[in-house]
Scaffold this active site. Structure first.
Site, short mmCIF file in Angstrom:
data_model
loop_
_atom_site.label_atom_id
_atom_site.label_comp_id
_atom_site.label_asym_id
_atom_site.label_seq_id
_atom_site.Cartn_x
_atom_site.Cartn_y
_atom_site.Cartn_z
N ASP A 79 -28.00 -11.33 2.32
CA ASP A 79 -27.08 -12.03 1.42
C ASP A 79 -25.82 -11.25 1.11
O ASP A 79 -24.90 -11.78 0.47
CB ASP A 79 -27.78 -12.37 0.10
CG ASP A 79 -28.89 -13.40 0.27
OD1 ASP A 79 -28.98 -14.01 1.35
OD2 ASP A 79 -29.67 -13.57 -0.69
N MET A 111 -28.70 -19.06 3.61
CA MET A 111 -29.24 -18.10 2.66
C MET A 111 -28.19 -17.75 1.59
O MET A 111 -27.01 -17.91 1.82
CB MET A 111 -29.68 -16.82 3.37
CG MET A 111 -30.83 -17.02 4.34
SD MET A 111 -30.30 -17.81 5.86
CE MET A 111 -29.21 -16.59 6.52
N GLY A 112 -28.71 -17.27 0.47
CA GLY A 112 -27.84 -16.87 -0.63
C GLY A 112 -28.47 -17.26 -1.95
O GLY A 112 -28.11 -18.27 -2.54
N ILE A 158 -34.44 -18.98 11.43
CA ILE A 158 -33.84 -18.70 12.74
C ILE A 158 -32.79 -17.59 12.60
O ILE A 158 -32.71 -16.67 13.42
CB ILE A 158 -33.20 -19.97 13.33
CG1 ILE A 158 -34.28 -21.02 13.61
CG2 ILE A 158 -32.41 -19.66 14.60
CD1 ILE A 158 -33.73 -22.37 14.02
#
Length: 442
Positions: free
Chosen positions: A210, A253-254, A365
């Site tokens: 992140d 993501m994050g 992935i």
């Protein structure tokens, strides 16, 4: 030390051994120089800050410059190292492991390097994971693959038991590769070691896809993450434009910071909306996201939305009691991607407007991808500088890059808060310029 106003690093003792590295002690001979102990890197390089310190006649905040020292603390013929990887997968972990092994072996002649299996669990004998001997032959090709050859795990373990294992196995250097929870665990191990008066160096190499580690420019794996996401967004755009009123939603993501979503959107400028944890937005209302999206479809007939996993948590049940966390202590967020998909579908159905929605969640992935060339170079630098710092006798520190220079920082300086996107900064404004989305949607 719990704030970023002090960058002092613990040292095990006086460095008395000559470094085996054949480097230079003077400038001008075309040979790389040893780093001197008083070499520092400024935290703030702005002219405003320079004038402030000049006026106050105070020394500006500076960090220890990373690199090889002329004198080292450990006797290289007797030194034993261990490497552990913790937390979620991230591109570049194997690159760091490989470079640590190569640096320890070929720079300093370290003969024994233990690979700790399955995170901090591997330092607790009752799990039965055992160690693996890390040699150059064992690690020579691992950089080509994602994941971690050592395995990983989440969650804290008994600090005293872990230190017992290190001591009983004669470990002098412990390299920990992980995120916020791992680094805090490493610092706790270092604190216990200090209490016992044992001379073991604990080194952190920040790993979080992140890019939310405080103070440092970036973390490894981040560049690969938005690079891989780049092509996924391109394909999502194809899906959106291939249908009348086509909408593609890509969740990246994050948890607490939206750097991947924002960077991926800038690098593939077909994104119309970026939603990140740092921003507050509402779905309903005259200026809410759904009305803004409706106007977009009326004009362009398609839209691409990139959303970070931690965005929009204000849209969920506000009466929910307490917060659920994972084994690493991270708050488990509600699924904003699925909420967007269902809310958009319901909204346009009520407005009798046909839409086609494609929802894409490529998180795992991306996490398991091998590092791209840029990250490979970065991982190499982090590992080598971690080795140099460890051999100098420093402990409870992380290696990172600040103002494009490798530095050593105390672990506590980077773990007391997370780095977030400055919503008034130039980076986020670049996102606004690229997408054309409103500054506010509420």
């Amino acid at each position: 030390m719990t704030n970023e106003g002090n960058f002092d690093i613990d040292i095990l003792g006086k460095a008395t051994y000559d470094s085996p590295l054949r480097l230079s002690k003077k400038r001008g001979d075309d040979i790389f120089n040893f780093v001197k102990e008083d070499d520092k890197v400024l935290q703030d390089i702005s002219l405003h800050q320079f004038k402030k310190y000049s006026t106050d006649q105070k020394e500006p905040l500076a960090m220890v410059k990373a690199g090889p020292r002329e004198k080292i603390y450990f006797n290289t013929r007797k030194t034993k190292a261990a490497i552990v990887t913790c937390g979620g997968l991230c591109p570049g972990i194997n690159n760091v492991i490989r470079s640590l092994v190569m640096g320890l072996t070929y720079f300093y002649g370290v003969k024994e390097i233990l690979g700790v299996r399955y995170g901090f669990e591997g330092l607790i004998p009752s799990y039965g994971h055992g160690f693996v001997d890390l040699t150059p032959a064992f690690v020579k090709d691992i950089h080509q693959f994602g994941g971690t050859i050592l395995g990983s795990s989440r969650g804290s373990q008994d600090v005293g038991a872990m230190v017992d294992t290190l001591y009983e196995n004669g470990v002098d250097l412990l390299f920990t590769i992980g995120g916020d929870g791992t680094l805090k665990g490493a610092d706790a191990i270092g604190e216990e070691i200090k209490k016992r008066g044992v001379k073991i160096s604990v080194i952190g190499i920040p790993k979080t896809i992140d890019n939310d580690v405080n103070l440092i420019d970036k973390t490894f794996g981040f560049e690969t993450a938005y690079n891989v996401a780049n092509t996924i967004i391109r394909d999502a755009h194809n899906e959106a434009t291939g249908a009348y009123n086509g909408i593609a939603i890509v969740k990246l993501m994050g948890r607490d910071s939206g750097f991947i979503a924002a960077s991926a959107a800038i690098s593939m400028p077909v994104v119309n909306y970026v939603l990140v944890p740092e921003m507050h937005f509402e779905l309903e209302g005259e200026n809410g996201f759904l009305e803004v999206l409706k106007k977009r479809l009326e004009e362009k007939k398609h839209a691409v939305i990139v959303v970070a996993e931690g965005a929009g948590q204000n849209l969920f049940d506000k009466d929910k009691k307490g917060q659920v966390t994972d084994a690493s202590g991270n708050v488990k967020h509600n699924d904003i991607g699925l909420l967007l998909k269902s809310s958009i579908a319901d909204f346009f159905k009520k407005n009798d407007l046909p839409v086609t929605i494609k929802y894409i969640d490529p998180s795992y992935i991306i996490r398991s991808a091998p590092a791209n060339p840029g990250d490979s170079i970065f991982c190499n630098g982090l590992a080598y500088h971690a080795v140099h710092g460890a051999m100098s006798g420093r402990t409870r520190f992380v290696v990172g890059r600040v103002n494009n220079r490798y530095v050593y920082l105390p672990i506590t300086a980077v773990t007391h808060k997370r780095k977030k996107i400055n919503m008034e900064g130039g980076f986020w404004y670049t996102v606004i310029e690229s997408t054309g989305q409103p500054f506010e949607m509420r």
